[in-house]
Design a protein around this motif. Structure first.
Motif, PDB file in Angstrom:
ATOM      1  N   ARG A   1       0.838  -1.191   0.000  1.00 49.15           N
ATOM      2  CA  ARG A   1       0.000   0.000   0.000  1.00 49.15           C
ATOM      3  C   ARG A   1       0.879   1.250   0.000  1.00 49.15           C
ATOM      4  NH1 ARG A   1      -4.287   0.750   4.808  1.00 49.15           N
ATOM      5  NH2 ARG A   1      -2.522   1.721   5.848  1.00 49.15           N
ATOM      6  N   PRO A   2       0.650   2.210  -0.917  1.00 55.69           N
ATOM      7  CA  PRO A   2       1.523   3.389  -0.990  1.00 55.69           C
ATOM      8  C   PRO A   2       1.209   4.387   0.129  1.00 55.69           C
ATOM      9  CG  PRO A   2      -0.247   3.588  -2.572  1.00 55.69           C
ATOM     10  CD  PRO A   2      -0.390   2.219  -1.952  1.00 55.69           C
ATOM     11  N   ASP A   3       2.134   5.326   0.345  1.00 58.20           N
ATOM     12  CA  ASP A   3       1.899   6.406   1.311  1.00 58.20           C
ATOM     13  C   ASP A   3       0.968   7.470   0.744  1.00 58.20           C
ATOM     14  OD1 ASP A   3       3.609   5.206   3.156  1.00 58.20           O
ATOM     15  OD2 ASP A   3       5.369   6.200   2.296  1.00 58.20           O
ATOM     16  N   ARG A   4       1.011   7.637  -0.581  1.00 57.69           N
ATOM     17  CA  ARG A   4       0.105   8.545  -1.275  1.00 57.69           C
ATOM     18  C   ARG A   4      -0.472   7.812  -2.473  1.00 57.69           C
ATOM     19  NH1 ARG A   4      -0.326  13.899  -0.989  1.00 57.69           N
ATOM     20  NH2 ARG A   4      -0.477  14.094  -3.266  1.00 57.69           N
ATOM     21  N   GLY A   5      -1.793   7.914  -2.633  1.00 54.50           N
ATOM     22  CA  GLY A   5      -2.396   7.194  -3.741  1.00 54.50           C
ATOM     23  C   GLY A   5      -3.691   7.829  -4.191  1.00 54.50           C
TER      24      GLY A   5
ATOM     25  N   ASP B   1     -21.774  -5.703   3.457  1.00 55.83           N
ATOM     26  CA  ASP B   1     -21.853  -6.101   4.857  1.00 55.83           C
ATOM     27  C   ASP B   1     -20.655  -6.963   5.236  1.00 55.83           C
ATOM     28  OD1 ASP B   1     -24.197  -4.779   5.119  1.00 55.83           O
ATOM     29  OD2 ASP B   1     -25.487  -6.532   4.873  1.00 55.83           O
ATOM     30  N   GLY B   2     -19.884  -6.489   6.202  1.00 57.27           N
ATOM     31  CA  GLY B   2     -18.778  -7.279   6.718  1.00 57.27           C
ATOM     32  C   GLY B   2     -17.443  -7.024   6.061  1.00 57.27           C
ATOM     33  N   GLY B   3     -17.359  -6.136   5.084  1.00 57.63           N
ATOM     34  CA  GLY B   3     -16.050  -5.921   4.483  1.00 57.63           C
ATOM     35  C   GLY B   3     -16.029  -4.805   3.459  1.00 57.63           C
ATOM     36  N   ALA B   4     -14.819  -4.317   3.211  1.00 57.71           N
ATOM     37  CA  ALA B   4     -14.589  -3.284   2.203  1.00 57.71           C
ATOM     38  C   ALA B   4     -13.318  -3.624   1.446  1.00 57.71           C
ATOM     39  CB  ALA B   4     -14.473  -1.911   2.854  1.00 57.71           C
ATOM     40  N   LEU B   5     -13.158  -2.991   0.290  1.00 60.32           N
ATOM     41  CA  LEU B   5     -11.973  -3.195  -0.523  1.00 60.32           C
ATOM     42  C   LEU B   5     -11.692  -1.907  -1.280  1.00 60.32           C
ATOM     43  CD1 LEU B   5     -11.074  -6.289  -2.631  1.00 60.32           C
ATOM     44  CD2 LEU B   5     -11.079  -4.049  -3.724  1.00 60.32           C
ATOM     45  N   VAL B   6     -10.414  -1.525  -1.327  1.00 60.11           N
ATOM     46  CA  VAL B   6     -10.023  -0.329  -2.064  1.00 60.11           C
ATOM     47  C   VAL B   6      -8.810  -0.661  -2.938  1.00 60.11           C
ATOM     48  CG1 VAL B   6     -10.911   1.324  -0.386  1.00 60.11           C
ATOM     49  CG2 VAL B   6      -8.586   0.472  -0.132  1.00 60.11           C
ATOM     50  N   THR B   7      -8.770  -0.050  -4.124  1.00 57.85           N
ATOM     51  CA  THR B   7      -7.620  -0.160  -5.014  1.00 57.85           C
ATOM     52  C   THR B   7      -7.057   1.233  -5.229  1.00 57.85           C
ATOM     53  OG1 THR B   7      -8.509  -2.102  -6.147  1.00 57.85           O
ATOM     54  CG2 THR B   7      -6.816  -0.863  -7.291  1.00 57.85           C
ATOM     55  N   LEU B   8      -5.739   1.354  -5.060  1.00 58.94           N
ATOM     56  CA  LEU B   8      -5.061   2.638  -5.170  1.00 58.94           C
ATOM     57  C   LEU B   8      -4.033   2.593  -6.286  1.00 58.94           C
ATOM     58  CD1 LEU B   8      -4.328   3.353  -1.400  1.00 58.94           C
ATOM     59  CD2 LEU B   8      -6.139   4.367  -2.786  1.00 58.94           C
ATOM     60  N   ALA B   9      -3.876   3.727  -6.963  1.00 57.90           N
ATOM     61  CA  ALA B   9      -2.770   3.927  -7.899  1.00 57.90           C
ATOM     62  C   ALA B   9      -1.745   4.801  -7.206  1.00 57.90           C
ATOM     63  CB  ALA B   9      -3.266   4.585  -9.175  1.00 57.90           C
ATOM     64  N   ALA B  10      -0.528   4.281  -7.034  1.00 58.18           N
ATOM     65  CA  ALA B  10       0.510   5.009  -6.314  1.00 58.18           C
ATOM     66  C   ALA B  10       0.836   6.314  -7.035  1.00 58.18           C
ATOM     67  CB  ALA B  10       1.762   4.150  -6.182  1.00 58.18           C
ATOM     68  N   ALA B  11       0.956   7.391  -6.278  1.00 58.34           N
ATOM     69  CA  ALA B  11       1.296   8.690  -6.852  1.00 58.34           C
ATOM     70  C   ALA B  11       2.645   8.607  -7.558  1.00 58.34           C
ATOM     71  CB  ALA B  11       1.327   9.758  -5.759  1.00 58.34           C
ATOM     72  N   GLY B  12       2.694   9.083  -8.792  1.00 56.60           N
ATOM     73  CA  GLY B  12       3.948   9.114  -9.536  1.00 56.60           C
ATOM     74  C   GLY B  12       4.176   7.916 -10.427  1.00 56.60           C
ATOM     75  N   THR B  13       3.823   6.716  -9.985  1.00 52.67           N
ATOM     76  CA  THR B  13       4.082   5.504 -10.783  1.00 52.67           C
ATOM     77  C   THR B  13       2.818   4.869 -11.337  1.00 52.67           C
ATOM     78  OG1 THR B  13       3.912   3.995  -8.885  1.00 52.67           O
ATOM     79  CG2 THR B  13       6.065   5.010  -9.310  1.00 52.67           C
ATOM     80  N   TRP B  14       1.676   5.155 -10.723  1.00 56.69           N
ATOM     81  CA  TRP B  14       0.381   4.562 -11.092  1.00 56.69           C
ATOM     82  C   TRP B  14       0.384   3.041 -10.900  1.00 56.69           C
ATOM     83  CZ3 TRP B  14      -3.663   7.566 -11.281  1.00 56.69           C
ATOM     84  CH2 TRP B  14      -4.892   7.064 -11.736  1.00 56.69           C
ATOM     85  N   GLU B  15       1.293   2.520 -10.077  1.00 51.93           N
ATOM     86  CA  GLU B  15       1.270   1.092  -9.755  1.00 51.93           C
ATOM     87  C   GLU B  15       0.063   0.807  -8.872  1.00 51.93           C
ATOM     88  OE1 GLU B  15       4.666  -2.037  -8.607  1.00 51.93           O
ATOM     89  OE2 GLU B  15       4.288  -0.550  -7.036  1.00 51.93           O
ATOM     90  N   LEU B  16      -0.698  -0.206  -9.244  1.00 49.98           N
ATOM     91  CA  LEU B  16      -1.944  -0.510  -8.539  1.00 49.98           C
ATOM     92  C   LEU B  16      -1.697  -1.460  -7.375  1.00 49.98           C
ATOM     93  CD1 LEU B  16      -4.379  -1.047 -11.550  1.00 49.98           C
ATOM     94  CD2 LEU B  16      -4.129   0.994 -10.140  1.00 49.98           C
ATOM     95  N   SER B  17      -2.401  -1.214  -6.278  1.00 51.54           N
ATOM     96  CA  SER B  17      -2.381  -2.122  -5.132  1.00 51.54           C
ATOM     97  C   SER B  17      -3.779  -2.205  -4.555  1.00 51.54           C
ATOM     98  CB  SER B  17      -1.400  -1.636  -4.055  1.00 51.54           C
ATOM     99  OG  SER B  17      -1.818  -0.384  -3.538  1.00 51.54           O
ATOM    100  N   THR B  18      -4.117  -3.375  -4.056  1.00 46.38           N
ATOM    101  CA  THR B  18      -5.456  -3.612  -3.501  1.00 46.38           C
ATOM    102  C   THR B  18      -5.344  -3.924  -2.024  1.00 46.38           C
ATOM    103  OG1 THR B  18      -6.360  -4.394  -5.601  1.00 46.38           O
ATOM    104  CG2 THR B  18      -7.489  -5.100  -3.604  1.00 46.38           C
TER     105      THR B  18
END
Length: 343
Positions: free
Chosen positions: A275-279, A288-305
């Motif tokens: 998980r990036p520090d900025r995304g 119900d019972g859960g969440a999920l987020v996908t981020l694109a890292a600032a600068g590289t656009w590398e995706l993480s879930t």
């Protein structure tokens, strides 16, 4: 392929044109399930008169980036306005927008829902505005509703078609089987990212680079004499696996008894990005019972879930999709535009 629904047909039409496809099949608006009960079709966004949206409760939502657009939906547990047998749970109503212009959602806001054109209001503060809205109802009792009874009178009863005899084909050589196995499995892995939790975890760039030119290479190998053809196809399969550590690791994990695969070196599954520090948000979903987020890292656009199985509440503003934000919080926060809390 074009017979697998209107969306698939439109896609195929863009590729080969209507002249090749021929006329579209005449399909009834509604269909029947395995019990013969008529089922509802997806309709343009409008208040379903047979369901009490004003008494609905938010069950889940999903907002994601699709190219330059935002798309998404909210799913509501919705009471019926018609009689059904006792003990049946509320119907599930999904309100979907093909393009979202504004979004504010709070999973804990349980004040019902309302529609005004392509504006969806959820609870007392939730809001989705956009275009291309549709509504779909998942209700095994829909055939008992006034709309269902009207549809039942005009929807034909489909008779099961005779299953055709399987086509007899020449037996494939061992090399052809290996090449086909690798290609098929690689395409399944690529396709798996349509599931939110796989985004950022399947190295699409690595797999795509490994298979670059595969179509021409297979056709070239297929023109060779039988013995050389088999060896050429086997070498293709080995080359694809050598170029993708992820692909060979996953194939060996799922097929541990395959002698040919076990002879290939397994360099281990690469670790998914952290998980990036900025995304910048590219997907957020809650149920119900859960969440999920996908981020694109600032600068590289590398995706993480990031999966948050203990999430009890999520608040979301579409501003999170517009620019990178600081990632903080336990279990998760994205600036002040996305927060996730646990019970």
């Amino acid at each position: 392929m074009a017979d697998l629904g209107p969306g698939r047909r439109a896609w195929m039409s863009d590729i080969v044109g209507e002249r090749i496809l021929g006329p579209a099949p005449d399909r009834p608006k509604h269909h029947r399930d395995h019990l013969g009960h008529v089922r509802p079709a997806t309709e343009p966004l409008a208040g379903p008169g047979d369901y009490a949206l004003d008494q609905a409760t938010l069950r889940s939502f999903l907002i994601e980036r699709a190219g330059t657009r935002l798309v998404g939906h909210v799913t509501l547990a919705t009471p019926r306005r018609f009689d059904v047998p006792d003990g049946r749970p509320d119907a599930t109503v999904t309100l979907r927008l093909a393009e979202i212009h504004e979004a504010r959602l709070d999973s804990a806001d349980a004040g019902g829902a309302a529609l005004d054109g392509a504006t969806i209001r959820v609870g007392t503060r939730g809001l989705l505005t956009g275009s291309g809205g549709t509504i779909s109802v998942d209700d095994p009792c829909w055939h008992l509703s006034p709309a269902g009874r009207a549809a039942d009178a005009i929807t034909p009863v489909e008779r099961p078609s005779r299953v055709p005899e399987p086509e007899r084909r020449a037996r494939l050589s061992a090399g052809a089987v290996d090449a086909a196995l690798v290609l098929k499995f690689a395409m399944m892995l690529v396709r798996s990212v349509r599931y939110a939790k796989q985004v950022g975890r399947v190295p699409l760039g690595e797999i795509s680079a490994a298979l670059a030119g595969a179509g021409h290479a297979v056709l070239s190998a297929a023109t060779r004499p039988w013995g050389r053809r088999d060896r050429a196809l086997r070498r293709l399969a080995e080359g694809w696996l050598e170029a993708s550590p992820y692909l060979i690791h996953e194939l060996r994990r799922l097929m541990p008894d395959n002698a040919w695969l076990n002879a290939m070196p397994d360099r281990g599954r690469p670790a998914p990005p952290g998980r990036p520090d900025r995304g910048q948000l590219t997907l957020a979903t809650f149920r119900d019972g859960g969440a999920l987020v996908t981020l694109a890292a600032a600068g590289t656009w590398e995706l993480s879930t990031t999966e948050l199985p203990g999430a009890a509440r999520m608040t979301l503003d579409a501003a999170a999709f517009a620019a990178p934000q600081v990632v903080t919080g336990e279990p998760f926060a994205l600036g002040d535009v996305v927060t996730v809390s646990v019970a």
